[in-house]
Write a protein that holds these residues in place. Structure first.
Motif, PDB file in Angstrom:
ATOM      1  N   LEU A 258      -0.801  -6.346  11.062  1.00  0.00           N
ATOM      2  CA  LEU A 258       0.606  -6.233  11.433  1.00  0.00           C
ATOM      3  C   LEU A 258       0.816  -5.170  12.505  1.00  0.00           C
ATOM      4  CD1 LEU A 258       2.209  -6.538   7.885  1.00  0.00           C
ATOM      5  CD2 LEU A 258       2.363  -8.213   9.746  1.00  0.00           C
ATOM      6  N   ALA A 259       0.048  -4.086  12.431  1.00  0.00           N
ATOM      7  CA  ALA A 259       0.153  -3.048  13.460  1.00  0.00           C
ATOM      8  C   ALA A 259      -0.271  -3.594  14.814  1.00  0.00           C
ATOM      9  CB  ALA A 259      -0.702  -1.843  13.079  1.00  0.00           C
ATOM     10  N   GLY A 260      -1.290  -4.452  14.812  1.00  0.00           N
ATOM     11  CA  GLY A 260      -1.746  -5.043  16.068  1.00  0.00           C
ATOM     12  C   GLY A 260      -0.790  -6.097  16.601  1.00  0.00           C
ATOM     13  N   GLU A 261      -0.184  -6.866  15.702  1.00  0.00           N
ATOM     14  CA  GLU A 261       0.714  -7.941  16.132  1.00  0.00           C
ATOM     15  C   GLU A 261       2.081  -7.413  16.562  1.00  0.00           C
ATOM     16  OE1 GLU A 261      -0.906 -11.667  13.409  1.00  0.00           O
ATOM     17  OE2 GLU A 261       0.474 -10.211  12.535  1.00  0.00           O
ATOM     18  N   PHE A 262       2.520  -6.298  15.961  1.00  0.00           N
ATOM     19  CA  PHE A 262       3.834  -5.735  16.286  1.00  0.00           C
ATOM     20  C   PHE A 262       3.682  -4.244  16.581  1.00  0.00           C
ATOM     21  CE2 PHE A 262       4.423  -9.229  13.229  1.00  0.00           C
ATOM     22  CZ  PHE A 262       5.182 -10.095  14.010  1.00  0.00           C
ATOM     23  N   PRO A 263       3.057  -3.910  17.701  1.00  0.00           N
ATOM     24  CA  PRO A 263       2.754  -2.504  17.995  1.00  0.00           C
ATOM     25  C   PRO A 263       3.976  -1.628  18.193  1.00  0.00           C
ATOM     26  CG  PRO A 263       2.308  -3.892  19.903  1.00  0.00           C
ATOM     27  CD  PRO A 263       2.583  -4.817  18.766  1.00  0.00           C
ATOM     28  N   GLU A 264       5.138  -2.216  18.480  1.00  0.00           N
ATOM     29  CA  GLU A 264       6.345  -1.428  18.735  1.00  0.00           C
ATOM     30  C   GLU A 264       7.149  -1.137  17.472  1.00  0.00           C
ATOM     31  OE1 GLU A 264       6.802  -0.184  21.693  1.00  0.00           O
ATOM     32  OE2 GLU A 264       5.017  -1.240  22.396  1.00  0.00           O
ATOM     33  N   ILE A 265       6.768  -1.752  16.355  1.00  0.00           N
ATOM     34  CA  ILE A 265       7.548  -1.593  15.126  1.00  0.00           C
ATOM     35  C   ILE A 265       7.007  -0.433  14.296  1.00  0.00           C
ATOM     36  CG2 ILE A 265       8.150  -2.644  12.903  1.00  0.00           C
ATOM     37  CD1 ILE A 265       8.371  -5.298  14.238  1.00  0.00           C
ATOM     38  N   LYS A 266       7.916   0.388  13.813  1.00  0.00           N
ATOM     39  CA  LYS A 266       7.581   1.419  12.829  1.00  0.00           C
ATOM     40  C   LYS A 266       7.979   0.892  11.453  1.00  0.00           C
ATOM     41  CE  LYS A 266       8.048   5.530  15.773  1.00  0.00           C
ATOM     42  NZ  LYS A 266       6.685   6.040  15.538  1.00  0.00           N
ATOM     43  N   TRP A 267       7.054   0.902  10.524  1.00  0.00           N
ATOM     44  CA  TRP A 267       7.285   0.314   9.218  1.00  0.00           C
ATOM     45  C   TRP A 267       7.600   1.375   8.168  1.00  0.00           C
ATOM     46  CZ3 TRP A 267       7.463  -4.901   9.166  1.00  0.00           C
ATOM     47  CH2 TRP A 267       6.790  -5.586  10.185  1.00  0.00           C
ATOM     48  N   LEU A 268       8.558   1.059   7.317  1.00  0.00           N
ATOM     49  CA  LEU A 268       8.759   1.816   6.085  1.00  0.00           C
ATOM     50  C   LEU A 268       7.867   1.161   5.044  1.00  0.00           C
ATOM     51  CD1 LEU A 268      10.203   3.842   4.202  1.00  0.00           C
ATOM     52  CD2 LEU A 268      11.938   2.063   3.808  1.00  0.00           C
ATOM     53  N   LEU A 269       6.874   1.885   4.549  1.00  0.00           N
ATOM     54  CA  LEU A 269       5.924   1.357   3.577  1.00  0.00           C
ATOM     55  C   LEU A 269       6.423   1.686   2.176  1.00  0.00           C
ATOM     56  CD1 LEU A 269       2.626   2.543   5.329  1.00  0.00           C
ATOM     57  CD2 LEU A 269       3.884   0.394   5.674  1.00  0.00           C
ATOM     58  N   VAL A 270       6.668   0.666   1.373  1.00  0.00           N
ATOM     59  CA  VAL A 270       7.214   0.856   0.033  1.00  0.00           C
ATOM     60  C   VAL A 270       6.193   0.408  -1.004  1.00  0.00           C
ATOM     61  CG1 VAL A 270       9.181   0.453  -1.488  1.00  0.00           C
ATOM     62  CG2 VAL A 270       9.490   0.330   1.004  1.00  0.00           C
ATOM     63  N   GLY A 271       5.913   1.277  -1.969  1.00  0.00           N
ATOM     64  CA  GLY A 271       4.960   0.942  -3.023  1.00  0.00           C
ATOM     65  C   GLY A 271       5.269   1.720  -4.279  1.00  0.00           C
ATOM     66  N   ASP A 272       4.265   1.860  -5.144  1.00  0.00           N
ATOM     67  CA  ASP A 272       4.439   2.616  -6.381  1.00  0.00           C
ATOM     68  C   ASP A 272       3.214   3.490  -6.598  1.00  0.00           C
ATOM     69  OD1 ASP A 272       2.524   1.229  -8.538  1.00  0.00           O
ATOM     70  OD2 ASP A 272       3.413  -0.356  -7.319  1.00  0.00           O
ATOM     71  N   ASP A 273       3.309   4.388  -7.578  1.00  0.00           N
ATOM     72  CA  ASP A 273       2.213   5.323  -7.814  1.00  0.00           C
ATOM     73  C   ASP A 273       1.311   4.896  -8.976  1.00  0.00           C
ATOM     74  OD1 ASP A 273       3.833   5.823  -9.982  1.00  0.00           O
ATOM     75  OD2 ASP A 273       4.100   7.962  -9.585  1.00  0.00           O
ATOM     76  N   GLY A 274       1.368   3.608  -9.342  1.00  0.00           N
ATOM     77  CA  GLY A 274       0.560   3.143 -10.456  1.00  0.00           C
ATOM     78  C   GLY A 274      -0.760   2.528 -10.062  1.00  0.00           C
ATOM     79  N   GLN A 275      -0.939   2.184  -8.780  1.00  0.00           N
ATOM     80  CA  GLN A 275      -2.174   1.554  -8.349  1.00  0.00           C
ATOM     81  C   GLN A 275      -2.771   2.345  -7.180  1.00  0.00           C
ATOM     82  OE1 GLN A 275      -2.179  -2.870  -8.436  1.00  0.00           O
ATOM     83  NE2 GLN A 275      -0.005  -2.702  -8.897  1.00  0.00           N
ATOM     84  N   HIS A 276      -2.975   1.678  -6.049  1.00  0.00           N
ATOM     85  CA  HIS A 276      -3.630   2.339  -4.920  1.00  0.00           C
ATOM     86  C   HIS A 276      -2.732   2.406  -3.688  1.00  0.00           C
ATOM     87  CE1 HIS A 276      -7.498   2.211  -7.048  1.00  0.00           C
ATOM     88  NE2 HIS A 276      -7.174   0.975  -7.400  1.00  0.00           N
ATOM     89  N   ASP A 277      -1.425   2.178  -3.858  1.00  0.00           N
ATOM     90  CA  ASP A 277      -0.539   2.154  -2.703  1.00  0.00           C
ATOM     91  C   ASP A 277      -0.538   3.472  -1.945  1.00  0.00           C
ATOM     92  OD1 ASP A 277       0.152  -0.438  -3.267  1.00  0.00           O
ATOM     93  OD2 ASP A 277       1.989   0.065  -4.322  1.00  0.00           O
TER      94      ASP A 277
END
Length: 348
Positions: A258-277
């Motif tokens: 996704l970083a390569g396909e949309f180099p101009e976009i800054k992403w908000l990464l949403v996850g949880d602290d129960g796995q490996h996010d």
């Protein structure tokens, strides 16, 4: 002419024993079912793209010929896994007036990037396969002017699944009725507010779950009013070089893509602290700092954390801390995360 990808060429050179056994079993089952009159059908998944191209995903499976029945009101998870894939089937992808041919892989999947005239917003591409009815795949076409997007985990981030607890995970996946699955409080409202504050924002759901449950997850997200978006899953079966696919590598590779396909976009990464996010997002933020706006972590309750094999956090109150040059927001639910995000540049 049907294109052969480098991955298919490498796969043909060397195959893991488990993959060879799986392929042999699928071949026998497919032949027997076809002899009994079973026909192929196409399951189309939601893809994404930009003006001029689209990533199209789907799967070709075999289905028993049967008269039309009343639509099931309830779906058990195990039914999603009792399927027979059609490998090597030629699939034609129609985007406007452009047609691209590809083949399903050894598990019946299609995942290809095609050219086509697409306008920003939502579009539809059509998949064709001999002997099967055409299927339409929704495509989220991202406007080149967009500079912000959301990438969200699913398990224990937007939906309570109790992963990675083996027994309860199996129960939730294979037995539990899809209507009995619970949404994480406040997360749908959080995403809606982020999208409203940033018109055109794409929301992409990234999970280690199997593609078999994509229709179930799509219905769940829609029923609980989450913004529509592509759901990027993986195949749990053997690969050409190992017994099972790595869910963590699936997430890492998808983020890089996704970083390569949309180099101009800054992403908000949403996850949880129960796995490996947290680990995966931290690595990605270090490797691609220009593609990360911030990280939002849904903190599990002490009970959820213990059962999930994680160490409970010291507090359940919302907090924002700098880490690796990026701000990490942590809270137990969507309302807590919004209280931290609403006064940042992400909502202006």
């Amino acid at each position: 002419m049907v294109a052969v990808t480098p991955a298919e060429q490498a796969q043909a050179v060397r195959m893991h024993r488990a993959a060879l056994v799986e392929d042999a079993v699928h071949e026998i089952i497919e032949r027997n079912l076809r002899n009994r009159g079973w026909k192929p059908y196409i399951t189309a998944y939601t893809g994404y793209g930009a003006p001029g191209w689209a990533r199209v995903m789907g799967r070709v499976l075999l289905s028993r010929p049967r008269p039309a029945r009343k639509k099931r009101e309830k779906v058990r998870g195990w039914r999603s896994f009792t399927t027979t894939p059609v490998s090597g089937a030629v699939v034609r992808v129609e985007v406007g007036g452009s047609v691209t041919e590809t083949r399903t892989d050894r598990s019946g999947y299609v995942d290809c990037r095609v050219k086509g005239d697409l306008e920003p917003g939502w579009a539809t591409v059509r998949l064709h396969c001999e002997g099967a009815a055409p299927a339409d795949a929704p495509i989220r076409v991202i406007d080149p002017a967009v500079r912000f997007g959301v990438i969200s985990d699913i398990d224990d981030t937007v939906m309570v699944t109790a992963l990675p607890r083996p027994m309860l995970a199996a129960w939730n996946t294979f037995v539990l009725d899809e209507h009995a699955r619970m949404a994480v409080p406040g997360m749908a409202v959080l995403y809606e507010r982020l999208v409203n504050a940033n018109p055109g924002t794409p929301v992409i759901y990234l999970s280690t779950g199997a593609w078999n449950v994509a229709p179930t997850l799509t219905r769940f997200l829609s029923r609980h009013l989450y913004p529509a978006g592509p759901i990027l899953l993986t195949d749990w079966g053997p690969t050409p070089d190992r017994w099972f696919r790595s869910g963590q590598e699936h997430k890492r590779n998808t983020l890089r893509r996704l970083a390569g396909e949309f180099p101009e976009i800054k992403w908000l990464l949403v996850g949880d602290d129960g796995q490996h996010d947290q680990e995966i997002y931290s690595e990605f933020a270090r490797e691609h700092p220009d593609n990360v706006a911030a990280v939002a972590i849904r903190r599990l309750s002490p009970t959820q954390a213990v059962l999930a094999g994680a160490i409970p956090g010291p507090t359940e109150t919302p907090e924002a801390v700098p880490s690796g040059g990026k701000t990490w927001f942590a809270a137990p639910d969507g309302a807590g995360l919004w209280s931290l995000l609403r006064d940042t540049d992400l909502t202006r």
